[in-house]
Scaffold this active site. Structure first.
Site, PDB file in Angstrom:
ATOM      1  N   SER A 112       2.463  -1.516  10.757  1.00  9.52           N
ATOM      2  CA  SER A 112       3.891  -1.509  11.073  1.00  9.52           C
ATOM      3  C   SER A 112       4.564  -2.851  10.798  1.00  9.52           C
ATOM      4  O   SER A 112       5.422  -3.308  11.558  1.00  9.52           O
ATOM      5  CB  SER A 112       4.123  -1.082  12.533  1.00  9.52           C
ATOM      6  OG  SER A 112       3.777   0.285  12.709  1.00  9.52           O
ATOM      7  N   ASN A 137       0.865  -1.180   0.000  1.00  6.70           N
ATOM      8  CA  ASN A 137       0.000   0.000   0.000  1.00  6.70           C
ATOM      9  C   ASN A 137       0.902   1.231   0.000  1.00  6.70           C
ATOM     10  O   ASN A 137       1.451   1.603   1.039  1.00  6.70           O
ATOM     11  CB  ASN A 137      -0.911  -0.002   1.233  1.00  6.70           C
ATOM     12  CG  ASN A 137      -1.746   1.267   1.344  1.00  6.70           C
ATOM     13  OD1 ASN A 137      -1.908   2.004   0.371  1.00  6.70           O
ATOM     14  ND2 ASN A 137      -2.274   1.528   2.519  1.00  6.70           N
ATOM     15  N   TRP A 138       1.045   1.848  -1.168  1.00  4.23           N
ATOM     16  CA  TRP A 138       1.951   3.000  -1.292  1.00  4.23           C
ATOM     17  C   TRP A 138       1.389   4.269  -0.650  1.00  4.23           C
ATOM     18  O   TRP A 138       2.100   5.265  -0.516  1.00  4.23           O
ATOM     19  CB  TRP A 138       2.255   3.276  -2.760  1.00  4.23           C
ATOM     20  CG  TRP A 138       3.145   2.256  -3.396  1.00  4.23           C
ATOM     21  CD1 TRP A 138       3.764   1.200  -2.795  1.00  4.23           C
ATOM     22  CD2 TRP A 138       3.534   2.207  -4.771  1.00  4.23           C
ATOM     23  NE1 TRP A 138       4.510   0.498  -3.703  1.00  4.23           N
ATOM     24  CE2 TRP A 138       4.391   1.091  -4.929  1.00  4.23           C
ATOM     25  CE3 TRP A 138       3.239   2.990  -5.894  1.00  4.23           C
ATOM     26  CZ2 TRP A 138       4.956   0.748  -6.162  1.00  4.23           C
ATOM     27  CZ3 TRP A 138       3.798   2.643  -7.114  1.00  4.23           C
ATOM     28  CH2 TRP A 138       4.650   1.536  -7.236  1.00  4.23           C
ATOM     29  N   LYS A 139       0.096   4.245  -0.287  1.00  2.00           N
ATOM     30  CA  LYS A 139      -0.547   5.435   0.291  1.00  2.00           C
ATOM     31  C   LYS A 139      -0.341   6.630  -0.661  1.00  2.00           C
ATOM     32  O   LYS A 139      -0.355   6.437  -1.869  1.00  2.00           O
ATOM     33  CB  LYS A 139      -0.038   5.684   1.702  1.00  2.00           C
ATOM     34  CG  LYS A 139      -0.198   4.451   2.600  1.00  2.00           C
ATOM     35  CD  LYS A 139       0.077   4.708   4.047  1.00  2.00           C
ATOM     36  CE  LYS A 139      -0.105   3.425   4.832  1.00  2.00           C
ATOM     37  NZ  LYS A 139       0.041   3.624   6.290  1.00  2.00           N
ATOM     38  N   GLU A 161      -6.006  -4.466  10.793  1.00  4.05           N
ATOM     39  CA  GLU A 161      -5.045  -3.382  10.986  1.00  4.05           C
ATOM     40  C   GLU A 161      -5.376  -2.638  12.272  1.00  4.05           C
ATOM     41  O   GLU A 161      -6.195  -1.710  12.260  1.00  4.05           O
ATOM     42  CB  GLU A 161      -5.095  -2.409   9.799  1.00  4.05           C
ATOM     43  CG  GLU A 161      -4.499  -2.951   8.535  1.00  4.05           C
ATOM     44  CD  GLU A 161      -3.892  -1.833   7.694  1.00  4.05           C
ATOM     45  OE1 GLU A 161      -2.774  -2.006   7.224  1.00  4.05           O
ATOM     46  OE2 GLU A 161      -4.533  -0.780   7.554  1.00  4.05           O
ATOM     47  N   HIS A 165      -9.754   1.745   4.869  1.00  3.57           N
ATOM     48  CA  HIS A 165      -8.515   1.965   5.620  1.00  3.57           C
ATOM     49  C   HIS A 165      -8.741   3.076   6.634  1.00  3.57           C
ATOM     50  O   HIS A 165      -9.359   4.096   6.343  1.00  3.57           O
ATOM     51  CB  HIS A 165      -7.379   2.337   4.671  1.00  3.57           C
ATOM     52  CG  HIS A 165      -6.022   2.245   5.300  1.00  3.57           C
ATOM     53  ND1 HIS A 165      -5.569   3.192   6.206  1.00  3.57           N
ATOM     54  CD2 HIS A 165      -5.038   1.328   5.181  1.00  3.57           C
ATOM     55  CE1 HIS A 165      -4.353   2.856   6.595  1.00  3.57           C
ATOM     56  NE2 HIS A 165      -4.000   1.727   5.998  1.00  3.57           N
ATOM     57  N   GLU A 208      -6.959   5.374   7.805  1.00  2.00           N
ATOM     58  CA  GLU A 208      -6.471   6.712   7.453  1.00  2.00           C
ATOM     59  C   GLU A 208      -7.495   7.477   6.630  1.00  2.00           C
ATOM     60  O   GLU A 208      -7.510   8.712   6.631  1.00  2.00           O
ATOM     61  CB  GLU A 208      -5.144   6.589   6.685  1.00  2.00           C
ATOM     62  CG  GLU A 208      -4.007   6.120   7.569  1.00  2.00           C
ATOM     63  CD  GLU A 208      -2.751   5.751   6.803  1.00  2.00           C
ATOM     64  OE1 GLU A 208      -1.740   5.478   7.461  1.00  2.00           O
ATOM     65  OE2 GLU A 208      -2.788   5.743   5.553  1.00  2.00           O
ATOM     66  N   GLY A 221       1.728   2.851  11.192  1.00  2.00           N
ATOM     67  CA  GLY A 221       2.711   3.921  11.097  1.00  2.00           C
ATOM     68  C   GLY A 221       3.411   4.273  12.389  1.00  2.00           C
ATOM     69  O   GLY A 221       4.172   5.239  12.440  1.00  2.00           O
TER      70      GLY A 221
END
Length: 260
Positions: free
Chosen positions: A220, A17-19, A175, A103, A105, A181
């Site tokens: 992480s 997942n490159w975000k 998650e 997700h 985020e 992170g």
């Protein structure tokens, strides 16, 4: 692995997942590095989820390879006056077969409800996309011992609206929000317990769907903790954020998948 069949493969899956990272040059370097490093790892299926603008590049670089690719979100609408949204059919135009749903985020920043995420999951499935549904709890919720209640509610919203069969052939990524992170991953024991809970919850609604469901761990993930996490039979793979932007670390994570 081909792009179309990784969810039916018995291999474990590692999803990058490159975000909101990337450039044409960086993307090419990452994908070239992935392809080189994965040549000797047939036991690992890999999917790369890129920002929307880079889907054409991903299609160009990966279409003749064993790696799959996908997006990091999609709209719950088919089409219409929804400025800034991207529909499932648009993802299909660039060969995407996967899409991350819910997700934290995004769901936190944009106040996405469990119902909204459930609708996105079903839109993905209607279009033949494999949803990668993210579920998890905050640190306060874990410390209060209500993590199963929180994750259960996320799953049960989908079951209530669309039935347990919604999970057939899907991917769920556990998650824990407190791990994303932060450098602090869940222990193998914590992850295994939640993975068992997720599978049991889906099985209580649809045993067949539970059997075809793949459950990943995310939060992480790094080369050190991947060794223990990916060697657990209950953990079907990993969703990798920060370390997916470093070819050497990402390949080491993929190497942690045990050889059958």
């Amino acid at each position: 692995m081909s792009q179309a069949d990784s969810t039916t493969s018995s291999n474990k899956i590692v999803v990058a997942n490159w975000k909101m990272h990337g450039s044409l040059a960086l993307n090419q370097a990452l994908i070239t590095g992935y392809l080189h490093g994965l040549q000797s790892l047939p036991q690992t299926d890999v999917v790369v989820c890129v920002p929307y603008p880079y889907l054409p590049q991903a299609q160009s670089l990966l279409s003749s390879t064993r790696l799959g690719w996908g997006a990091q979100n999609l709209a719950k609408y088919e089409q219409g006056a929804y400025t800034g949204e991207v529909g499932a059919s648009m993802l299909q135009d660039f060969g995407a077969r996967y899409v991350i749903i819910g997700h934290s985020e995004r769901s936190t920043a944009y106040c996405e409800s469990d119902e909204n995420i459930a609708e996105k999951m079903m839109v993905a499935k209607r279009h033949g996309l494999t949803p990668i549904l993210c579920v998890g709890e905050t640190l306060l919720e874990r410390e209060a011992g209500v993590m199963e209640r929180v994750v259960g509610k996320q799953l049960e919203t989908i079951i209530r609206l669309f039935g347990g069969e919604a999970f057939a052939g899907a991917i769920v990524s556990y998650e824990p929000i407190w791990a994303i992170g932060t450098g602090l991953a869940a222990t193998a024991e914590q992850a295994v317990a939640m993975h068992q809970f997720i599978r049991d919850t889906v099985a209580s609604a649809d045993k067949s769907a539970s059997a075809s469901l793949k459950i990943l761990y995310g939060g992480s993930v790094n080369p050190q903790n991947a060794v223990q996490l990916l060697n657990q039979k209950e953990i079907d793979g990993a969703l990798v954020g920060r370390c997916s932007l470093d070819v050497e670390q990402f390949i080491k994570i993929c190497q942690a998948v045990p050889v059958k």
